[in-house]
Design a protein around this motif. Structure first.
Motif, PDB file in Angstrom:
ATOM      1  N   UNK A 114     -30.557   6.221 -86.355  1.00 40.70           N
ATOM      2  CA  UNK A 114     -31.139   5.075 -87.035  1.00 40.70           C
ATOM      3  C   UNK A 114     -32.077   5.667 -87.948  1.00 40.70           C
ATOM      4  N   UNK A 115     -32.913   6.415 -87.761  1.00 43.04           N
ATOM      5  CA  UNK A 115     -34.228   6.712 -88.614  1.00 43.04           C
ATOM      6  C   UNK A 115     -33.440   7.581 -89.849  1.00 43.04           C
ATOM      7  N   UNK A 116     -32.417   8.578 -89.691  1.00 39.17           N
ATOM      8  CA  UNK A 116     -32.021   9.215 -90.833  1.00 39.17           C
ATOM      9  C   UNK A 116     -31.243   8.445 -91.780  1.00 39.17           C
ATOM     10  N   UNK A 117     -30.390   7.357 -91.068  1.00 40.48           N
ATOM     11  CA  UNK A 117     -29.599   6.598 -91.774  1.00 40.48           C
ATOM     12  C   UNK A 117     -30.614   5.749 -92.711  1.00 40.48           C
ATOM     13  N   UNK A 118     -31.564   4.894 -92.189  1.00 37.54           N
ATOM     14  CA  UNK A 118     -32.486   4.457 -92.919  1.00 37.54           C
ATOM     15  C   UNK A 118     -33.175   5.107 -94.055  1.00 37.54           C
ATOM     16  N   UNK A 119     -33.575   6.233 -93.775  1.00 40.14           N
ATOM     17  CA  UNK A 119     -34.407   6.846 -94.722  1.00 40.14           C
ATOM     18  C   UNK A 119     -33.335   7.570 -95.939  1.00 40.14           C
ATOM     19  N   UNK A 120     -32.270   7.693 -95.604  1.00 39.38           N
ATOM     20  CA  UNK A 120     -31.340   8.169 -96.716  1.00 39.38           C
ATOM     21  C   UNK A 120     -30.950   6.849 -97.392  1.00 39.38           C
ATOM     22  N   UNK A 121     -30.530   5.892 -96.876  1.00 43.16           N
ATOM     23  CA  UNK A 121     -30.007   4.718 -97.557  1.00 43.16           C
ATOM     24  C   UNK A 121     -31.578   4.303 -98.574  1.00 43.16           C
ATOM     25  N   UNK A 130     -22.704  14.604 -94.889  1.00 44.81           N
ATOM     26  CA  UNK A 130     -22.570  15.680 -94.349  1.00 44.81           C
ATOM     27  C   UNK A 130     -24.250  16.271 -94.137  1.00 44.81           C
ATOM     28  N   UNK A 131     -24.958  15.981 -95.152  1.00 48.80           N
ATOM     29  CA  UNK A 131     -26.334  16.473 -94.886  1.00 48.80           C
ATOM     30  C   UNK A 131     -27.233  15.521 -93.829  1.00 48.80           C
ATOM     31  N   UNK A 132     -26.597  14.202 -93.928  1.00 50.18           N
ATOM     32  CA  UNK A 132     -27.331  13.126 -92.757  1.00 50.18           C
ATOM     33  C   UNK A 132     -27.089  13.924 -91.386  1.00 50.18           C
ATOM     34  N   UNK A 133     -25.565  14.126 -90.984  1.00 50.68           N
ATOM     35  CA  UNK A 133     -25.149  14.612 -89.679  1.00 50.68           C
ATOM     36  C   UNK A 133     -25.836  16.129 -89.246  1.00 50.68           C
ATOM     37  N   UNK A 134     -25.923  16.952 -90.302  1.00 52.82           N
ATOM     38  CA  UNK A 134     -26.435  18.280 -89.973  1.00 52.82           C
ATOM     39  C   UNK A 134     -28.072  18.010 -89.477  1.00 52.82           C
ATOM     40  N   UNK A 135     -28.762  17.005 -90.315  1.00 54.14           N
ATOM     41  CA  UNK A 135     -30.212  16.769 -89.960  1.00 54.14           C
ATOM     42  C   UNK A 135     -30.188  16.206 -88.452  1.00 54.14           C
ATOM     43  N   UNK A 136     -29.370  15.266 -88.284  1.00 52.16           N
ATOM     44  CA  UNK A 136     -29.510  14.551 -86.978  1.00 52.16           C
ATOM     45  C   UNK A 136     -29.261  15.690 -85.913  1.00 52.16           C
ATOM     46  N   UNK A 151     -23.584  13.323 -78.707  1.00 50.55           N
ATOM     47  CA  UNK A 151     -24.338  11.914 -78.910  1.00 50.55           C
ATOM     48  C   UNK A 151     -24.472  11.432 -80.253  1.00 50.55           C
ATOM     49  N   UNK A 152     -24.816  12.282 -81.109  1.00 49.61           N
ATOM     50  CA  UNK A 152     -25.447  11.797 -82.521  1.00 49.61           C
ATOM     51  C   UNK A 152     -23.821  11.603 -83.428  1.00 49.61           C
ATOM     52  N   UNK A 153     -22.901  12.252 -83.164  1.00 44.65           N
ATOM     53  CA  UNK A 153     -21.656  12.281 -83.843  1.00 44.65           C
ATOM     54  C   UNK A 153     -21.172  10.842 -83.702  1.00 44.65           C
ATOM     55  N   UNK A 154     -20.759  10.424 -82.382  1.00 38.49           N
ATOM     56  CA  UNK A 154     -20.293   9.147 -81.994  1.00 38.49           C
ATOM     57  C   UNK A 154     -21.310   7.925 -82.662  1.00 38.49           C
ATOM     58  N   UNK A 155     -22.705   8.187 -82.216  1.00 38.08           N
ATOM     59  CA  UNK A 155     -23.581   7.272 -82.781  1.00 38.08           C
ATOM     60  C   UNK A 155     -23.504   7.057 -84.226  1.00 38.08           C
ATOM     61  N   UNK A 156     -23.463   8.013 -85.050  1.00 35.86           N
ATOM     62  CA  UNK A 156     -23.385   8.014 -86.352  1.00 35.86           C
ATOM     63  C   UNK A 156     -21.906   7.583 -87.094  1.00 35.86           C
ATOM     64  N   UNK A 157     -20.996   8.149 -86.530  1.00 38.78           N
ATOM     65  CA  UNK A 157     -19.553   7.954 -87.064  1.00 38.78           C
ATOM     66  C   UNK A 157     -19.030   6.799 -86.427  1.00 38.78           C
ATOM     67  N   UNK A 158     -19.288   6.385 -85.225  1.00 38.10           N
ATOM     68  CA  UNK A 158     -18.701   5.305 -84.341  1.00 38.10           C
ATOM     69  C   UNK A 158     -17.521   6.105 -83.836  1.00 38.10           C
ATOM     70  N   UNK A 159     -16.539   5.246 -82.895  1.00 36.92           N
ATOM     71  CA  UNK A 159     -15.375   5.653 -82.353  1.00 36.92           C
ATOM     72  C   UNK A 159     -15.552   6.694 -81.405  1.00 36.92           C
ATOM     73  N   UNK A 160     -14.444   7.457 -81.241  1.00 33.39           N
ATOM     74  CA  UNK A 160     -14.239   8.517 -79.938  1.00 33.39           C
ATOM     75  C   UNK A 160     -14.435   9.947 -80.936  1.00 33.39           C
ATOM     76  N   UNK A 161     -15.385  10.590 -80.614  1.00 31.56           N
ATOM     77  CA  UNK A 161     -15.796  11.769 -81.517  1.00 31.56           C
ATOM     78  C   UNK A 161     -15.386  13.089 -80.537  1.00 31.56           C
TER      79      UNK A 161
END
Length: 319
Positions: A114-121, A130-136, A151-161
């Motif tokens: 949530x923090x990284x998504x908010x900051x980048x937006x 790509x930069x966001x998921x690596x930072x997460x 955890x971060x990949x499904x949380x960020x991208x959604x779905x089953x990762x």
């Protein structure tokens, strides 16, 4: 009027029995309730970043805002921008902490995402996906001691990762099953990720390793073929659950009851203490929820939800 961004990142269940450190699913309650952390970010007056915390589980976090992972997210994000010759803006970040810590629901990942998504937006999407998921991943590694994306990949991208980390690809979205109801329950007790890792053996017998690889490969294949019966039959944990079950009072009894209801699988969510139990029959899922609320939840911090997989994942919107 200054820009205000709100970001949301859902809870997740990692491992999913068959995929230790390699599988994770984002969760969304079917009743529409919130199961994830939220961040509101706006322009700040003071230099750098200020953090405030609210929400049901705010009291479980450090009282010093600079010890919050959200503050670390700002520092690391600012560092990424500085490497590009860009100065991060001064911001105020408000975290609504809706997930319990050390719960097996990806609590730290939810705050990080949530923090990284908010900051980048807020900064005009400078890092991109790509930069966001690596930072997460780096931020999760700061918490757990090593980088884990389950955890971060499904949380960020959604779905089953499926966490691949091969050929420059961090994670791949697997087809999931819309007819599966995930009963997710946090009993209210904490199991630290470190303790849950320490209890695992350092070496595994060859037969266990082969069984792990065979079931994971078959599960992935079944997902792509839409074969939910075969996928469900693979949801067996030979890596972590045999050792971690003892850390979670009432887990074995819950699994026995789930089996009596026709559960496709009942397992430990992440490193615990939360558990999940999967059904194709909503009425049976409701019975399992009732059982867990009565027999598994230990205190007022506990809660239980019937979920589907959250296909949207994290998102940000301007207020």
């Amino acid at each position: 009027m200054s820009k205000v961004i709100k970001a949301y990142a859902p809870a997740s269940a990692a491992n999913i029995s068959v995929g230790f450190d390699l599988l994770g699913a984002a969760l969304k309650p079917i009743d529409g309730s919130i199961l994830g952390d939220e961040i509101v970010i706006e322009e700040g007056v003071a230099e750098g970043c200020s953090v405030t915390v609210s929400g049901r589980f705010a009291s479980k976090l450090p009282s010093d805002p600079k010890q919050n992972i959200v503050y670390d997210a700002y520092l690391m994000y600012a560092g990424e921008l500085a490497a590009r010759g860009i100065k991060a803006q001064n911001v105020e970040m408000g975290l609504s902490k809706n997930l319990p810590v050390c719960s097996g629901l990806g609590s730290s990942a939810s705050s990080v995402v949530a923090a990284v998504v908010a900051l980048d937006a807020f900064h005009g999407n400078i890092l991109g996906q790509k930069g966001c998921i690596e930072l997460m991943g780096k931020l999760e590694g700061k918490i757990s001691g090593s980088i884990h994306y389950d955890n971060v990949a499904p949380c960020y991208f959604g779905g089953l990762q499926l966490i691949s980390q091969e050929n420059g690809i961090i994670s791949t979205t697997l087809p999931d099953f819309d007819n599966w109801y995930w009963v997710s329950c946090f009993p209210g007790i904490k199991v630290s990720t470190n303790a849950a890792r320490q209890i695992l053996p350092t070496d595994y017998p060859r037969a266990q390793v082969i069984a792990f690889g065979r079931r994971l490969a078959t599960f992935v294949d079944a997902c792509h073929r839409g074969d939910d019966a075969t996928a469900a039959s693979c949801l067996v944990d030979v890596i972590a659950e045999p050792y971690r079950a003892k850390l979670i009072p009432g887990f074995e009894e819950a699994r026995v009851y789930g089996n009596s209801l026709g559960a496709l699988a009942t397992g430990i969510s992440g490193s615990g203490s939360s558990v999940f139990s999967i059904y194709t029959d909503l009425e049976q899922a409701k019975k399992m929820k009732e059982y867990l609320e009565k027999n598994f939840i230990a205190n007022e911090d506990g809660f239980c939800n019937i979920c589907k997989i959250d296909k949207r994942g994290a998102y940000a919107e301007e207020l």
